[in-house]
Design a protein around this motif. Sequence first.
Motif, PDB file in Angstrom:
ATOM      1  N   ASN A  84       0.816  -1.239   0.000  1.00 58.92           N
ATOM      2  CA  ASN A  84       0.000   0.000   0.000  1.00 58.92           C
ATOM      3  C   ASN A  84       0.843   1.280   0.000  1.00 58.92           C
ATOM      4  N   SER A  85       0.231   2.331   0.529  1.00 56.55           N
ATOM      5  CA  SER A  85       0.953   3.589   0.714  1.00 56.55           C
ATOM      6  C   SER A  85       0.955   3.917   2.201  1.00 56.55           C
ATOM      7  N   LEU A  86       1.719   4.935   2.555  1.00 54.31           N
ATOM      8  CA  LEU A  86       1.967   5.206   3.971  1.00 54.31           C
ATOM      9  C   LEU A  86       0.680   5.462   4.770  1.00 54.31           C
ATOM     10  N   THR A  87      -0.139   6.403   4.316  1.00 54.15           N
ATOM     11  CA  THR A  87      -1.302   6.762   5.120  1.00 54.15           C
ATOM     12  C   THR A  87      -2.293   5.601   5.174  1.00 54.15           C
ATOM     13  N   VAL A  88      -2.382   4.843   4.072  1.00 55.88           N
ATOM     14  CA  VAL A  88      -3.247   3.657   4.092  1.00 55.88           C
ATOM     15  C   VAL A  88      -2.743   2.682   5.166  1.00 55.88           C
ATOM     16  N   ASN A 123      10.902  14.579  12.182  1.00 56.38           N
ATOM     17  CA  ASN A 123       9.838  15.520  11.813  1.00 56.38           C
ATOM     18  C   ASN A 123      10.078  16.070  10.402  1.00 56.38           C
ATOM     19  N   TYR A 124       9.026  16.063   9.606  1.00 63.87           N
ATOM     20  CA  TYR A 124       9.189  16.423   8.200  1.00 63.87           C
ATOM     21  C   TYR A 124       9.609  17.880   8.001  1.00 63.87           C
ATOM     22  N   LEU A 125       9.221  18.742   8.958  1.00 63.13           N
ATOM     23  CA  LEU A 125       9.461  20.177   8.773  1.00 63.13           C
ATOM     24  C   LEU A 125      10.808  20.615   9.358  1.00 63.13           C
ATOM     25  N   ALA A 133       2.864  17.802  12.805  1.00 62.82           N
ATOM     26  CA  ALA A 133       2.771  16.505  12.108  1.00 62.82           C
ATOM     27  C   ALA A 133       2.460  16.771  10.647  1.00 62.82           C
ATOM     28  N   PHE A 134       2.896  15.881   9.784  1.00 60.56           N
ATOM     29  CA  PHE A 134       2.541  16.014   8.371  1.00 60.56           C
ATOM     30  C   PHE A 134       1.013  16.010   8.270  1.00 60.56           C
ATOM     31  N   PRO A 135       0.419  16.898   7.460  1.00 58.03           N
ATOM     32  CA  PRO A 135      -1.044  17.012   7.440  1.00 58.03           C
ATOM     33  C   PRO A 135      -1.763  15.678   7.261  1.00 58.03           C
ATOM     34  N   SER A 136      -1.202  14.788   6.447  1.00 52.72           N
ATOM     35  CA  SER A 136      -1.872  13.508   6.219  1.00 52.72           C
ATOM     36  C   SER A 136      -2.060  12.752   7.539  1.00 52.72           C
ATOM     37  N   ASP A 137      -1.056  12.814   8.409  1.00 52.82           N
ATOM     38  CA  ASP A 137      -1.148  12.133   9.705  1.00 52.82           C
ATOM     39  C   ASP A 137      -2.205  12.790  10.568  1.00 52.82           C
ATOM     40  N   TRP A 150       4.879   4.792  15.065  1.00 54.75           N
ATOM     41  CA  TRP A 150       5.754   5.820  14.471  1.00 54.75           C
ATOM     42  C   TRP A 150       5.532   5.923  12.970  1.00 54.75           C
ATOM     43  N   ASP A 151       5.477   7.166  12.497  1.00 55.36           N
ATOM     44  CA  ASP A 151       5.507   7.454  11.073  1.00 55.36           C
ATOM     45  C   ASP A 151       6.976   7.677  10.717  1.00 55.36           C
ATOM     46  N   LEU A 152       7.542   6.752   9.956  1.00 51.55           N
ATOM     47  CA  LEU A 152       8.980   6.804   9.681  1.00 51.55           C
ATOM     48  C   LEU A 152       9.291   7.282   8.266  1.00 51.55           C
ATOM     49  N   ALA A 153       8.373   8.070   7.699  1.00 52.62           N
ATOM     50  CA  ALA A 153       8.556   8.570   6.329  1.00 52.62           C
ATOM     51  C   ALA A 153       9.925   9.228   6.151  1.00 52.62           C
ATOM     52  N   HIS A 154      10.337  10.022   7.150  1.00 53.59           N
ATOM     53  CA  HIS A 154      11.594  10.765   7.028  1.00 53.59           C
ATOM     54  C   HIS A 154      12.731  10.105   7.790  1.00 53.59           C
ATOM     55  N   ALA A 155      12.454   8.918   8.335  1.00 55.76           N
ATOM     56  CA  ALA A 155      13.489   8.228   9.114  1.00 55.76           C
ATOM     57  C   ALA A 155      14.015   6.994   8.374  1.00 55.76           C
ATOM     58  N   TRP A 163       6.140   3.531   6.878  1.00 61.73           N
ATOM     59  CA  TRP A 163       7.020   4.486   6.196  1.00 61.73           C
ATOM     60  C   TRP A 163       6.772   4.413   4.697  1.00 61.73           C
ATOM     61  N   CYS A 164       7.076   5.502   4.002  1.00 63.82           N
ATOM     62  CA  CYS A 164       6.956   5.475   2.552  1.00 63.82           C
ATOM     63  C   CYS A 164       8.323   5.160   1.955  1.00 63.82           C
ATOM     64  N   SER A 165       8.350   4.912   0.648  1.00 68.51           N
ATOM     65  CA  SER A 165       9.619   4.509   0.007  1.00 68.51           C
ATOM     66  C   SER A 165      10.063   5.490  -1.069  1.00 68.51           C
ATOM     67  N   TYR A 166       9.376   6.635  -1.140  1.00 67.23           N
ATOM     68  CA  TYR A 166       9.745   7.542  -2.242  1.00 67.23           C
ATOM     69  C   TYR A 166      10.739   8.608  -1.834  1.00 67.23           C
ATOM     70  N   LYS A 167      11.029   8.716  -0.528  1.00 66.15           N
ATOM     71  CA  LYS A 167      11.968   9.754  -0.089  1.00 66.15           C
ATOM     72  C   LYS A 167      13.385   9.171  -0.109  1.00 66.15           C
TER      73      LYS A 167
HETATM   74  C1  LIG Z   1       5.780  12.418   7.517  1.00 67.86           C
HETATM   75  C2  LIG Z   1       4.829  12.069   6.418  1.00 67.86           C
HETATM   76  N1  LIG Z   1       3.727  11.369   6.708  1.00 67.86           N
HETATM   77  C3  LIG Z   1       2.834  11.050   5.752  1.00 67.86           C
HETATM   78  C4  LIG Z   1       3.018  11.417   4.445  1.00 67.86           C
HETATM   79  C5  LIG Z   1       1.957  11.057   3.433  1.00 67.86           C
HETATM   80  O1  LIG Z   1       2.333   9.961   2.719  1.00 67.86           O
HETATM   81  P1  LIG Z   1       1.400   9.216   1.635  1.00 67.86           P
HETATM   82  O2  LIG Z   1       0.813  10.241   0.749  1.00 67.86           O
HETATM   83  O3  LIG Z   1       2.403   8.379   0.901  1.00 67.86           O
HETATM   84  O4  LIG Z   1       0.397   8.444   2.381  1.00 67.86           O
HETATM   85  C6  LIG Z   1       4.177  12.126   4.089  1.00 67.86           C
HETATM   86  C7  LIG Z   1       4.405  12.525   2.693  1.00 67.86           C
HETATM   87  O5  LIG Z   1       5.317  13.227   2.348  1.00 67.86           O
HETATM   88  C8  LIG Z   1       5.091  12.467   5.115  1.00 67.86           C
HETATM   89  O6  LIG Z   1       6.174  13.193   4.849  1.00 67.86           O
END
Ligand SMILES: Cc1ncc(COP(=O)(O)O)c(C=O)c1O
Length: 420
Positions: A102-106, A188-190, A131-135, A213-218, A236-240
């Motif tokens: 899937n994707s991270l938020t899913v 933290n993404y920011l 937090a990243f808005p999606s979270d 934990w959301d490990l998108a940036h870790a 975590w996502c795999s595109y970063k």
């Molecule tokens: C910290 C963090 N969480 C969540 C997301 C959202 O990820 P996705 O759109 O792959 O679900 C991102 C996307 O950049 C992110 O940086």
Amino acid sequence: MSALEKEALELDLADPGNRELFDVPSAQGGDYPEVAYFAGNSLGLRPKATRTELLEDLDAWAALGVEGHLDAVRPWLPYHELLTGPAARLVGALPSETVVMNSLTVNLHLLMVSFYRPTRSRHRIVVEDSAFPSDSYAVRSQARFHGYDADDAIIRLRPRPGEDSLRTADVVEQLGSDVALVLLGGVNYLTGELMDIPTITKAGHAAGAVVGWDLAHAAGNVPLSLHDWGVDFAAWCSYKYLNSGPGALAGAFVHERHLGGDRPRFEGWWSTEASTRFEMAPESRPPASADAWQVSNPPIFSMSPVRTSLTIFDQIGMEVLRERSLRLTSYLEKLLAGVTPGRPLRVITPANPDQRGAQLSLRISGSLRAGELAKRLRFEYGVIADAREPDVLRLAPVPLYSTYHDCWRAASALTEAVPA
Ligand SMILES: Cc1ncc(COP(=O)(O)O)c(C=O)c1O
């Protein structure tokens, strides 16, 4: 050539990284043919092997049709298993605790279905205010889904006035008996702040909460030991930093102690034990592994770039990458220290290398907007930075492919582009 530029080039000779494995985009401005790429924390560059290996997978479809499920070079039925070992090693997990899907938020939602089990007296969710808005949307919608008022249910952690990052002790203090779930960004993404994952996880458990934990940036940025730290779940996502392409498939971790058993979960045919998948039975028999959280059959051509990228991480090793990352980021920090005084720029990422990954974030004061600055850097200097409007510019030297000369280019471009 300035002494500083010469120094950067010498450092590149001594500490070259693995840039040759990647396709680096051409610059649309500036004095150099290739961009100085600092947006690997947003979208990593493409490994050269990705194209070849994706075409191999694609051609198996042309050659074999449905028989590719079993007969392809990399058969599709068990394809996701090829990713499990490398993904587990990347985040310090057991293979049974890890799945790519899937994707991270899913994944966060699927995991919250299992791990956010609120009661009237314990229903609150702790997140960072930044937090990243999606979270933020995800946890608010989860609270509402369970019948709670999102404004009441979500506790947002803010740095102390005048500070840019969170203090671990302040986070811990917020973990009261009404907290059901702590869901924070590992980095933290920011701000680029690396949280003290083991300490916060332990404190969350002591307070009786579940800690995810959301490990998108870790992931792919800093070494992780999710199993030993006792983290309940992570995604975590795999595109970063994981360089697997836009919207690439994500990873998920569920600690061993939560595997098996009858924890609530949303299921589909991929949740059942692989050997039972074609029995076409009306009830699933989920394995005692993170695979049980899978729902649908995996998209092979999206898994392919993740497999290629994870192989690179496996071959080089996160510890080696972290060492180069520490050197590269400190170098960029040193150069920025020569730029920021007298300019409306301030580094807001923690100065302590143990509290950050590769990324350095600059806060811009005054009328200059981050997007406008990023545009100028791109088209006048060939430097790709990442703007978070209105006032944050993020620069991530990525140890796999960034160079010391890239750092020099970023610093000298900022010197010219931002008036003192
Ligand atoms: C910290 C963090 N969480 C969540 C997301 C959202 O990820 P996705 O759109 O792959 O679900 C991102 C996307 O950049 C992110 O940086």
